[in-house]
Design a protein around this motif. Structure first.
Motif, mmCIF file in Angstrom:
data_model
loop_
_atom_site.group_PDB
_atom_site.id
_atom_site.type_symbol
_atom_site.label_atom_id
_atom_site.label_comp_id
_atom_site.label_asym_id
_atom_site.label_seq_id
_atom_site.Cartn_x
_atom_site.Cartn_y
_atom_site.Cartn_z
ATOM 1 N N ILE A 18 0.840 -1.202 0.000
ATOM 2 C CA ILE A 18 0.000 0.000 0.000
ATOM 3 C C ILE A 18 0.872 1.249 0.000
ATOM 4 O O ILE A 18 0.603 2.211 -0.738
ATOM 5 C CB ILE A 18 -0.952 0.005 1.215
ATOM 6 C CG1 ILE A 18 -1.976 -1.126 1.074
ATOM 7 C CG2 ILE A 18 -1.665 1.349 1.342
ATOM 8 C CD1 ILE A 18 -2.911 -1.253 2.263
ATOM 9 N N ALA A 19 1.921 1.235 0.797
ATOM 10 C CA ALA A 19 2.833 2.385 0.844
ATOM 11 C C ALA A 19 3.467 2.622 -0.525
ATOM 12 O O ALA A 19 3.579 3.768 -0.977
ATOM 13 C CB ALA A 19 3.911 2.149 1.905
ATOM 14 N N GLU A 20 3.863 1.537 -1.202
ATOM 15 C CA GLU A 20 4.447 1.681 -2.536
ATOM 16 C C GLU A 20 3.442 2.286 -3.507
ATOM 17 O O GLU A 20 3.780 3.178 -4.292
ATOM 18 C CB GLU A 20 4.900 0.309 -3.040
ATOM 19 C CG GLU A 20 6.094 -0.273 -2.301
ATOM 20 C CD GLU A 20 6.332 -1.729 -2.615
ATOM 21 O OE1 GLU A 20 7.332 -2.274 -2.120
ATOM 22 O OE2 GLU A 20 5.507 -2.335 -3.341
ATOM 23 N N ALA A 21 2.190 1.802 -3.452
ATOM 24 C CA ALA A 21 1.164 2.304 -4.364
ATOM 25 C C ALA A 21 0.890 3.788 -4.126
ATOM 26 O O ALA A 21 0.725 4.567 -5.080
ATOM 27 C CB ALA A 21 -0.119 1.491 -4.194
ATOM 28 N N ILE A 22 0.844 4.197 -2.860
ATOM 29 C CA ILE A 22 0.600 5.603 -2.536
ATOM 30 C C ILE A 22 1.756 6.468 -3.015
ATOM 31 O O ILE A 22 1.559 7.565 -3.560
ATOM 32 C CB ILE A 22 0.384 5.776 -1.018
ATOM 33 C CG1 ILE A 22 -0.937 5.107 -0.603
ATOM 34 C CG2 ILE A 22 0.362 7.254 -0.631
ATOM 35 C CD1 ILE A 22 -1.178 5.123 0.895
ATOM 36 N N SER B 75 1.509 9.486 -5.813
ATOM 37 C CA SER B 75 1.882 10.872 -5.532
ATOM 38 C C SER B 75 3.084 11.327 -6.356
ATOM 39 O O SER B 75 3.252 12.521 -6.612
ATOM 40 C CB SER B 75 2.192 11.039 -4.035
ATOM 41 O OG SER B 75 3.279 10.210 -3.658
ATOM 42 N N ASP B 76 3.916 10.395 -6.766
ATOM 43 C CA ASP B 76 5.099 10.729 -7.566
ATOM 44 C C ASP B 76 5.320 9.630 -8.601
ATOM 45 O O ASP B 76 6.043 8.658 -8.359
ATOM 46 C CB ASP B 76 6.324 10.854 -6.661
ATOM 47 C CG ASP B 76 7.570 11.302 -7.430
ATOM 48 O OD1 ASP B 76 7.460 11.546 -8.643
ATOM 49 O OD2 ASP B 76 8.650 11.404 -6.808
ATOM 50 N N PRO B 77 4.691 9.756 -9.791
ATOM 51 C CA PRO B 77 4.781 8.709 -10.825
ATOM 52 C C PRO B 77 6.212 8.341 -11.195
ATOM 53 O O PRO B 77 6.458 7.218 -11.651
ATOM 54 C CB PRO B 77 4.045 9.342 -12.015
ATOM 55 C CG PRO B 77 3.082 10.308 -11.389
ATOM 56 C CD PRO B 77 3.801 10.859 -10.190
ATOM 57 N N ARG C 141 9.527 3.901 -11.625
ATOM 58 C CA ARG C 141 10.705 3.311 -12.274
ATOM 59 C C ARG C 141 11.520 2.447 -11.311
ATOM 60 O O ARG C 141 12.415 1.715 -11.732
ATOM 61 C CB ARG C 141 11.584 4.423 -12.864
ATOM 62 C CG ARG C 141 10.962 5.144 -14.051
ATOM 63 C CD ARG C 141 12.000 5.981 -14.786
ATOM 64 N NE ARG C 141 12.425 7.121 -13.989
ATOM 65 C CZ ARG C 141 11.850 8.330 -14.045
ATOM 66 N NH1 ARG C 141 10.824 8.538 -14.869
ATOM 67 N NH2 ARG C 141 12.297 9.325 -13.296
ATOM 68 N N ASN C 142 11.200 2.538 -10.019
ATOM 69 C CA ASN C 142 11.896 1.700 -9.039
ATOM 70 C C ASN C 142 11.404 0.256 -9.071
ATOM 71 O O ASN C 142 11.994 -0.607 -8.416
ATOM 72 C CB ASN C 142 11.692 2.260 -7.625
ATOM 73 C CG ASN C 142 12.294 3.645 -7.452
ATOM 74 O OD1 ASN C 142 13.247 3.988 -8.139
ATOM 75 N ND2 ASN C 142 11.736 4.432 -6.549
ATOM 76 N N PHE C 143 10.324 0.002 -9.814
ATOM 77 C CA PHE C 143 9.731 -1.331 -9.852
ATOM 78 C C PHE C 143 9.919 -1.947 -11.233
ATOM 79 O O PHE C 143 10.014 -1.239 -12.235
ATOM 80 C CB PHE C 143 8.230 -1.257 -9.540
ATOM 81 C CG PHE C 143 7.914 -0.608 -8.223
ATOM 82 C CD1 PHE C 143 7.936 -1.337 -7.049
ATOM 83 C CD2 PHE C 143 7.607 0.742 -8.157
ATOM 84 C CE1 PHE C 143 7.649 -0.742 -5.832
ATOM 85 C CE2 PHE C 143 7.331 1.354 -6.944
ATOM 86 C CZ PHE C 143 7.353 0.606 -5.774
ATOM 87 N N PRO C 144 9.965 -3.287 -11.298
ATOM 88 C CA PRO C 144 10.023 -3.941 -12.610
ATOM 89 C C PRO C 144 8.833 -3.534 -13.460
ATOM 90 O O PRO C 144 7.748 -3.246 -12.935
ATOM 91 C CB PRO C 144 9.976 -5.433 -12.255
ATOM 92 C CG PRO C 144 10.448 -5.510 -10.834
ATOM 93 C CD PRO C 144 9.977 -4.248 -10.179
ATOM 94 N N SER C 145 8.997 -3.504 -14.762
ATOM 95 C CA SER C 145 7.920 -3.061 -15.654
ATOM 96 C C SER C 145 6.671 -3.915 -15.489
ATOM 97 O O SER C 145 5.549 -3.406 -15.549
ATOM 98 C CB SER C 145 8.396 -3.084 -17.106
ATOM 99 O OG SER C 145 8.810 -4.395 -17.475
ATOM 100 N N LEU D 239 -8.615 11.151 -6.384
ATOM 101 C CA LEU D 239 -7.386 10.567 -5.844
ATOM 102 C C LEU D 239 -6.144 11.248 -6.393
ATOM 103 O O LEU D 239 -5.047 11.062 -5.871
ATOM 104 C CB LEU D 239 -7.351 9.068 -6.156
ATOM 105 C CG LEU D 239 -8.469 8.254 -5.497
ATOM 106 C CD1 LEU D 239 -8.423 6.824 -5.987
ATOM 107 C CD2 LEU D 239 -8.365 8.303 -3.986
ATOM 108 N N SER D 240 -6.314 12.034 -7.441
ATOM 109 C CA SER D 240 -5.179 12.766 -8.014
ATOM 110 C C SER D 240 -5.017 14.140 -7.392
ATOM 111 O O SER D 240 -4.189 14.931 -7.833
ATOM 112 C CB SER D 240 -5.362 12.906 -9.534
ATOM 113 O OG SER D 240 -5.389 11.632 -10.133
ATOM 114 N N GLY D 241 -5.838 14.454 -6.392
ATOM 115 C CA GLY D 241 -5.668 15.721 -5.690
ATOM 116 C C GLY D 241 -6.699 16.775 -6.030
ATOM 117 O O GLY D 241 -6.419 17.968 -5.940
#
Length: 264
Positions: free
Chosen positions: A44-48, A52-54, A58-62, A84-86
């Motif tokens: 969940i933390a990763e998804a959030i 918030s910062d697309p 890039r830190n995750f595998p495609s 959810l986009s603000g």
């Protein structure tokens, strides 16, 4: 007559027709770790963070990014995308107020998490102390009892501007229907593959360490053993097609392994 010393077979180079240790491990892969609240919190933390910062995607595998997008499409109604986009509109504020009021019911607290899921998640996201305090208050239900919260709600409900009142009340109505809307969206959008996508997301670090799509199939099969329609005779083919769809491939890793063997 000279004696002949028979050396034991190498564990990785056994006699022809006998599976090597490595082959046995592939046929019977190591079980995935137990699913825990901390693992859910990590995802969940990763998804959030990605929302918030697309650029952090890039830190995750495609293939992991693709799985996250698919799950978002399946579970989150499209009308919530702007919120959810603000979205800072009064309508969005009404939805946020309703969510805050229902947060205690929506938070699926587990004994092992000590009822501090929001606090731990806020800390993991490196929120400032004030934001962490608000997160705890929202989860516990005390936030809605604060004078500031109640004053803001009353100000919106009795605003002189009719359009402002209407937008806020409509937001409240939509927000109060959140569980119903999400359930309806899930029933309409999810498929048999959704469970596989969820496991790929929950365990993406471990999946990335595997060596083939077939090994992925063997690793995940145990979770669906009772579902004969899903994990039946065509299980390997189903996983292979799903892997193609999300771009999950181990060809580069397999090529490096072959090169290392040749170099020996």
């Amino acid at each position: 007559m000279s004696s002949v010393t028979v050396l034991p077979a190498s564990p990785l180079k056994s006699a022809r027709g006998t599976p090597t240790v490595e082959q046995v491990e592939r046929m019977n892969p190591k079980p995935l770790p137990e699913f825990t609240p901390d693992r859910l919190m990590d995802r969940i933390a990763e998804a959030i963070q990605v929302a918030s910062d697309p650029a952090k995607s890039r830190n995750f595998p495609s293939w992991t990014r693709r799985v996250m997008r698919i799950l978002k499409e399946q579970f989150i109604p499209q009308e919530y995308t702007s919120i959810l986009s603000g979205d800072g509109s009064i309508f969005a504020e009404g939805i946020a107020v309703a969510w805050a009021a229902k947060a205690r019911d929506l938070a699926q607290e587990r004994d092992s998490s000590g009822g501090r899921f929001a606090q731990k998640l806020a800390a993991r996201l490196a929120m400032d102390p004030k934001a962490q305090e608000v997160a705890v208050q929202v989860e516990s239900g005390t936030f809605t009892a604060s004078p500031e919260f109640q004053q803001q709600v009353m100000t919106r409900l009795f605003a002189p501007d009719f359009a402002e009142r209407r937008a806020f009340v409509e937001g409240l109505a939509i927000g109060n229907r959140l569980p119903e809307l999400l359930d309806r969206k899930a029933k309409r959008s999810t498929t048999d593959a959704t469970g596989i996508y969820l496991l790929l997301w929950f365990y993406w670090p471990e999946i990335s360490e595997l060596r083939s799509v077939r090994e992925v199939a063997r690793t995940l099969e145990v979770f669906f053993a009772e579902n004969k329609n899903l994990a039946g005779a065509h299980w390997d083919e189903r996983v292979r097609k799903l892997a193609n769809r999300i771009g999950l491939s181990f060809r580069a890793k397999q090529s490096r392994s072959r090169k290392r063997l040749v170099a020996r």
